[in-house]
Design an enzyme around this catalytic site. Structure first.
Site, PDB file in Angstrom:
ATOM      1  N   LYS A 121       0.830  -1.205   0.000  1.00 46.23           N
ATOM      2  CA  LYS A 121       0.000   0.000   0.000  1.00 46.23           C
ATOM      3  C   LYS A 121       0.865   1.255   0.000  1.00 46.23           C
ATOM      4  O   LYS A 121       0.625   2.189  -0.772  1.00 46.23           O
ATOM      5  CB  LYS A 121      -0.931   0.007   1.210  1.00 46.23           C
ATOM      6  CG  LYS A 121      -1.899   1.194   1.219  1.00 46.23           C
ATOM      7  CD  LYS A 121      -2.843   1.135   2.404  1.00 46.23           C
ATOM      8  CE  LYS A 121      -2.152   1.541   3.679  1.00 46.23           C
ATOM      9  NZ  LYS A 121      -3.093   1.700   4.815  1.00 46.23           N
ATOM     10  N   ASP A 139      -6.864   1.067   0.810  1.00 49.18           N
ATOM     11  CA  ASP A 139      -6.910   1.261   2.253  1.00 49.18           C
ATOM     12  C   ASP A 139      -8.293   0.837   2.747  1.00 49.18           C
ATOM     13  O   ASP A 139      -9.073   0.224   2.014  1.00 49.18           O
ATOM     14  CB  ASP A 139      -6.588   2.716   2.611  1.00 49.18           C
ATOM     15  CG  ASP A 139      -7.683   3.687   2.200  1.00 49.18           C
ATOM     16  OD1 ASP A 139      -8.632   3.273   1.485  1.00 49.18           O
ATOM     17  OD2 ASP A 139      -7.606   4.864   2.590  1.00 49.18           O
TER      18      ASP A 139
END
Length: 214
Positions: A121, A139
């Site tokens: 991420k 997310d």
């Protein structure tokens, strides 16, 4: 509604609603965004933005942060919690940038993920915002909205990423993956909340299969 068609509607409407959506973490370089994103784990972007001005004023470069006194870094990041782990992680991250990349931030996911504290991420945040590489940052907001909007049924971020990659437009000024993620995040924060989503006022309520369910 077919998933790809729904994705086009989602992209178009979010582009109209949030044309200027951008990364919420304040930064002026790839190094600053990398550090800020690592710090954002288990806290909010707003809290990170309160801490990073002091951190970057004291340690403006990877070289400076790599040579920092760990106690000093701990005091700066203390408001975020887990200050011992965070300070150690930042210094190791900066040391990796200096020792492996000459103080620069690499522009490949593999190289970024090899650095201390950097996961998929975080790598995608940097690649998408600093290097213009189409990157899906899944997310909690993006994952939640992808499931609610019927764009994915997966639970894991990696699986959600694969599902979104199959239906979202990859390139284009108003529909590249990075911008779409910013818009999904903003919509998740402002409208499609984790608890009590504002379905009645949502611009996607006529295409969302979960209206009135959560």
């Amino acid at each position: 509604m077919e998933r790809r068609k729904r994705a086009r509607l989602v992209e178009d409407r979010l582009a109209s609603a949030y044309p200027d959506a951008a990364c919420a973490l304040h930064h002026s370089s790839a190094f600053e965004l990398l550090v800020a994103t690592v710090l954002s784990a288990q806290t909010t972007d707003a809290r990170v933005n309160e801490v990073t001005p002091s951190l970057f004023a004291a340690y403006p470069t990877p070289q400076a942060l790599a040579g920092a006194n760990v106690e000093s870094v701990r005091e700066i990041v203390r408001p975020l919690g887990f200050q011992n782990r965070r300070a150690d992680q930042l210094i190791r991250l900066a040391s990796g940038l200096v020792e492996i990349h000459g103080g620069g931030v690499p522009d490949s996911r593999a190289s970024l993920e090899a650095l201390p504290g950097v996961g998929r991420k975080t790598a995608h945040v940097v690649l998408g915002n600093c290097f213009g590489q189409p990157s899906l940052t899944v997310d909690t907001h993006v994952g939640r909205l992808a499931r609610r909007l019927g764009l994915s049924e997966a639970a894991s971020p990696r699986a959600v990423e694969r599902d979104l990659a199959a239906v979202l437009t990859r390139d284009g000024a108003d529909s590249d993956w990075t911008r779409v993620c910013h818009r999904l995040i903003l919509h998740g924060r402002q409208v499609c909340h984790s608890r009590g989503p504002a379905c009645d006022s949502c611009l996607l309520n006529d295409v969302c299969p979960k209206v009135g369910v959560d």
